[in-house]
Write a protein that holds these residues in place. Structure first.
Motif, PDB file in Angstrom:
ATOM      1  N   PHE A   9       0.844  -1.213   0.000  1.00  0.00           N
ATOM      2  CA  PHE A   9       0.000   0.000   0.000  1.00  0.00           C
ATOM      3  C   PHE A   9       0.869   1.248   0.000  1.00  0.00           C
ATOM      4  O   PHE A   9       1.812   1.352   0.788  1.00  0.00           O
ATOM      5  CB  PHE A   9      -0.911   0.009   1.234  1.00  0.00           C
ATOM      6  CG  PHE A   9      -1.879  -1.140   1.297  1.00  0.00           C
ATOM      7  CD1 PHE A   9      -3.019  -1.160   0.504  1.00  0.00           C
ATOM      8  CD2 PHE A   9      -1.635  -2.212   2.148  1.00  0.00           C
ATOM      9  CE1 PHE A   9      -3.906  -2.211   0.568  1.00  0.00           C
ATOM     10  CE2 PHE A   9      -2.517  -3.274   2.218  1.00  0.00           C
ATOM     11  CZ  PHE A   9      -3.656  -3.276   1.424  1.00  0.00           C
ATOM     12  N   PRO A  10       0.563   2.215  -0.863  1.00  0.00           N
ATOM     13  CA  PRO A  10      -0.582   2.257  -1.784  1.00  0.00           C
ATOM     14  C   PRO A  10      -0.269   1.719  -3.183  1.00  0.00           C
ATOM     15  O   PRO A  10      -1.047   1.938  -4.114  1.00  0.00           O
ATOM     16  CB  PRO A  10      -0.886   3.747  -1.847  1.00  0.00           C
ATOM     17  CG  PRO A  10       0.478   4.391  -1.746  1.00  0.00           C
ATOM     18  CD  PRO A  10       1.281   3.507  -0.834  1.00  0.00           C
ATOM     19  N   ILE A  40      -0.464  -1.062  -4.806  1.00  0.00           N
ATOM     20  CA  ILE A  40      -1.403  -1.915  -5.540  1.00  0.00           C
ATOM     21  C   ILE A  40      -2.572  -1.128  -6.132  1.00  0.00           C
ATOM     22  O   ILE A  40      -3.265  -1.629  -7.021  1.00  0.00           O
ATOM     23  CB  ILE A  40      -1.950  -3.065  -4.655  1.00  0.00           C
ATOM     24  CG1 ILE A  40      -2.681  -2.499  -3.435  1.00  0.00           C
ATOM     25  CG2 ILE A  40      -0.833  -4.008  -4.235  1.00  0.00           C
ATOM     26  CD1 ILE A  40      -3.414  -3.565  -2.648  1.00  0.00           C
ATOM     27  N   PHE A  41      -2.801   0.098  -5.632  1.00  0.00           N
ATOM     28  CA  PHE A  41      -3.870   0.923  -6.192  1.00  0.00           C
ATOM     29  C   PHE A  41      -3.453   1.568  -7.515  1.00  0.00           C
ATOM     30  O   PHE A  41      -4.289   2.078  -8.250  1.00  0.00           O
ATOM     31  CB  PHE A  41      -4.281   2.016  -5.198  1.00  0.00           C
ATOM     32  CG  PHE A  41      -4.871   1.474  -3.916  1.00  0.00           C
ATOM     33  CD1 PHE A  41      -5.969   0.621  -3.950  1.00  0.00           C
ATOM     34  CD2 PHE A  41      -4.325   1.810  -2.698  1.00  0.00           C
ATOM     35  CE1 PHE A  41      -6.513   0.115  -2.783  1.00  0.00           C
ATOM     36  CE2 PHE A  41      -4.865   1.316  -1.521  1.00  0.00           C
ATOM     37  CZ  PHE A  41      -5.956   0.463  -1.560  1.00  0.00           C
ATOM     38  N   PHE A  42      -2.147   1.544  -7.801  1.00  0.00           N
ATOM     39  CA  PHE A  42      -1.637   2.172  -9.008  1.00  0.00           C
ATOM     40  C   PHE A  42      -1.043   1.167  -9.996  1.00  0.00           C
ATOM     41  O   PHE A  42      -0.731   1.522 -11.130  1.00  0.00           O
ATOM     42  CB  PHE A  42      -0.566   3.213  -8.647  1.00  0.00           C
ATOM     43  CG  PHE A  42      -1.058   4.294  -7.729  1.00  0.00           C
ATOM     44  CD1 PHE A  42      -1.750   5.386  -8.224  1.00  0.00           C
ATOM     45  CD2 PHE A  42      -0.841   4.203  -6.361  1.00  0.00           C
ATOM     46  CE1 PHE A  42      -2.214   6.386  -7.379  1.00  0.00           C
ATOM     47  CE2 PHE A  42      -1.297   5.201  -5.508  1.00  0.00           C
ATOM     48  CZ  PHE A  42      -1.990   6.288  -6.010  1.00  0.00           C
ATOM     49  N   ARG A  73      -2.680  -5.886 -11.322  1.00  0.00           N
ATOM     50  CA  ARG A  73      -2.245  -7.178 -10.792  1.00  0.00           C
ATOM     51  C   ARG A  73      -1.420  -7.900 -11.855  1.00  0.00           C
ATOM     52  O   ARG A  73      -1.776  -7.910 -13.032  1.00  0.00           O
ATOM     53  CB  ARG A  73      -3.467  -8.028 -10.434  1.00  0.00           C
ATOM     54  CG  ARG A  73      -3.079  -9.327  -9.756  1.00  0.00           C
ATOM     55  CD  ARG A  73      -4.282 -10.240  -9.549  1.00  0.00           C
ATOM     56  NE  ARG A  73      -3.812 -11.610  -9.374  1.00  0.00           N
ATOM     57  CZ  ARG A  73      -4.486 -12.684  -9.718  1.00  0.00           C
ATOM     58  NH1 ARG A  73      -5.649 -12.566 -10.284  1.00  0.00           N
ATOM     59  NH2 ARG A  73      -3.996 -13.875  -9.516  1.00  0.00           N
ATOM     60  N   SER A  93       5.149  -4.835 -10.215  1.00  0.00           N
ATOM     61  CA  SER A  93       3.780  -5.275  -9.940  1.00  0.00           C
ATOM     62  C   SER A  93       3.791  -6.570  -9.129  1.00  0.00           C
ATOM     63  O   SER A  93       3.022  -6.725  -8.167  1.00  0.00           O
ATOM     64  CB  SER A  93       3.028  -5.491 -11.259  1.00  0.00           C
ATOM     65  OG  SER A  93       1.727  -5.976 -11.019  1.00  0.00           O
ATOM     66  N   TRP A  98       2.141  -6.790  -5.347  1.00  0.00           N
ATOM     67  CA  TRP A  98       0.976  -7.632  -5.106  1.00  0.00           C
ATOM     68  C   TRP A  98       1.311  -8.860  -4.252  1.00  0.00           C
ATOM     69  O   TRP A  98       0.485  -9.311  -3.450  1.00  0.00           O
ATOM     70  CB  TRP A  98       0.354  -8.056  -6.435  1.00  0.00           C
ATOM     71  CG  TRP A  98      -0.522  -6.981  -7.008  1.00  0.00           C
ATOM     72  CD1 TRP A  98      -0.134  -5.944  -7.809  1.00  0.00           C
ATOM     73  CD2 TRP A  98      -1.922  -6.800  -6.795  1.00  0.00           C
ATOM     74  NE1 TRP A  98      -1.197  -5.138  -8.123  1.00  0.00           N
ATOM     75  CE2 TRP A  98      -2.318  -5.645  -7.512  1.00  0.00           C
ATOM     76  CE3 TRP A  98      -2.888  -7.512  -6.089  1.00  0.00           C
ATOM     77  CZ2 TRP A  98      -3.625  -5.187  -7.531  1.00  0.00           C
ATOM     78  CZ3 TRP A  98      -4.207  -7.057  -6.110  1.00  0.00           C
ATOM     79  CH2 TRP A  98      -4.561  -5.911  -6.828  1.00  0.00           C
TER      80      TRP A  98
END
Length: 299
Positions: free
Chosen positions: A45-46, A48-50, A53, A174, A178
């Motif tokens: 975090f953060p 994974i919001f950008f 997957r 990524s 993740w």
């Protein structure tokens, strides 16, 4: 390697070499598994919001998280927490190179070269020297426990390398972000079980500024920045050029631990460290040297 490649490589080497000193600092007042949970929480975090997957099957994502993220750092943080010197940990962890070669031979049928076998034998001798020195240097068995846990961390890293090879080409940033999401809850749960929920809560509510900075370094600098730059190097240069650069990580690790933590090695440990380093170097360059000698002899 162009000048910007050299600069990028040096940045990664310093970031990863200093990583072990920062772990030692972060463990002052924070249980090892809780520190690992906080590290991976801020890796995930953060980010994974950008980041999308990674295009990886769920089973391989879980396997990567269980080995590279959970297993490696559960053992490594615990090893340093029970007394493994930070500098020595940076060197012993490089045993992953030999575990990776052995596991790849078993799983993928990769053939071991003579240089691999000789390199393993040389490094094994060095590890024996380090292990025996660790026993004799301390009246308790804490140092020996740390030594064994570090080897377990190296084995977990090697298992993760095998999983990574199974996964194939993928966006590394990524994948790192993740996969960091999965071990957070197991780390917290285990910390509560082993250290006690009261200790965990007290550590979180009384966290020091040095621990906060250590967590930010471990998650941001060592993980996200380090792996991103490393991925760019691998994409821009041949693997055989980039991979040997990790041999410089223990040099930075041992040096920074000596300068910042006042860690020192006794004579036997110094010899053992040099023997391990020789084995690692021979594992990487030995075949090239042996082939060059054969060519000269055949002329």
């Amino acid at each position: 390697m162009k000048s910007h490649h050299v600069i990028t490589a040096l940045i990664v080497i310093v970031l990863w070499g200093m990583n072990f000193v920062v772990i030692k600092i972060g463990l002052k007042g924070i249980p090892p598994l809780l520190l690992a949970a906080l590290r991976f929480m801020f890796v995930a975090f953060p980010a994974i919001f950008f980041l999308a997957r990674p295009k990886v099957e769920l089973k391989w994502l879980i396997a990567y998280a269980a080995t590279i993220s959970f297993g490696q750092f559960a053992f490594l943080f615990s090893a340093i927490a029970v007394g493994m010197p930070a500098g020595l940990a940076s060197l012993v962890l490089q045993a992953q190179a030999f575990f990776t070669v052995g596991l790849s031979a078993l799983v993928f049928g990769d053939k071991l070269k003579t240089s691999n076998v000789l390199g393993m034998l040389i490094a094994s001798l060095g590890l024996v020297l380090l292990g025996s020195a660790s026993i004799s240097a301390n009246a308790s068995q804490v140092s020996l426990a740390g030594f064994g846990l570090t080897l377990c961390a190296a084995l977990s890293w090697a298992c993760g390398n095998v999983v990574s090879k199974k996964i194939g080409s993928v966006d590394m940033l990524s994948l790192v972000a993740w996969s960091a999401l999965l071990p957070i809850i197991p780390f917290v749960a285990l910390s509560c079980m082993l250290d006690g929920a009261t200790v965990v809560w007290h550590s979180l509510t009384h966290i020091s500024m040095s621990a906060v900075l250590a967590i930010l370094y471990l998650s941001g600098a060592a993980s996200l920045i380090g792996y991103t730059l490393w991925g760019k190097l691998l994409a821009a240069l041949p693997t055989h050029v980039v991979a040997p650069l990790t041999l410089l990580v223990p040099v930075v690790g041992l040096s920074s631990a000596w300068l910042l933590l006042d860690e020192s090695l006794n004579a036997v440990q110094i010899v053992g460290a040099l023997v391990v380093m020789s084995g690692l170097i021979f594992n990487v360059f030995g075949q090239r040297w042996m082939d060059a000698i054969r060519r000269k002899m055949s002329v």
